[in-house]
Design a protein around this motif. Structure first.
Motif: not given
Length: 157
Positions: A35-61
């Motif tokens: 949707e946002q034209n963001i490279p998926k692998k780069f987005l995964d790294l960004i989400f990792f940092e955002l999760r570490r800073h308590g801004l997002v939560q994730s659920t696997r599966g």
């Protein structure tokens, strides 16, 4: 200058803020990436940092994904930028939260460059610290003001 990483982080969290408004529980990274034209692998790294800073939560599966860790109204744009880029200031000596003395500066108190960059920092911080993700997500290009900002309480002395 805002890094591409911070720009992508803001764009991704805006998607999650709009999903939160629609009571959607989880958004998958691949959908946000497309949707946002963001490279998926780069987005995964960004989400990792955002999760570490308590801004997002994730659920696997297979049915997993990402969601905001707090209401969008409680997350400032500055918090997002700081999570992925660190300081808002263009120079480390002008930063409040990430201060570091410049090695080439003889006298920090009289440095014109530092003074100017501190003004840049203060102006950016005034906007980014006071703009929530919810406000940014409510942007309406047809509105004369752009953002739907709630009325702020007047400060009395």
């Amino acid at each position: 200058m805002l890094s591409q990483k911070a720009k992508y982080a803001i764009k991704a969290l805006l998607v999650l803020a709009r999903a939160q408004d629609k009571n959607l529980l989880l958004m998958q990274a691949r959908d946000i990436s497309t949707e946002q034209n963001i490279p998926k692998k780069f987005l995964d790294l960004i989400f990792f940092e955002l999760r570490r800073h308590g801004l997002v939560q994730s659920t696997r599966g297979r049915e997993g994904g990402y969601m905001l860790a707090r209401p969008a109204a409680e997350i400032s744009i500055a918090a997002i930028v700081r999570a992925v880029d660190g300081a808002l200031a263009p120079l480390p000596c002008a930063s409040v939260k990430f201060y570091r003395r410049c090695s080439d500066c003889d006298n920090e108190k009289t440095c014109e460059v530092r003074r100017l960059m501190r003004e840049v920092h203060d102006a950016a911080s005034a906007i980014l610290d006071n703009t929530s993700l919810a406000e940014a997500a409510s942007f309406n290009p047809r509105s004369p003001r752009g953002f739907k900002r709630p009325a702020r309480k007047a400060v009395t002395s």
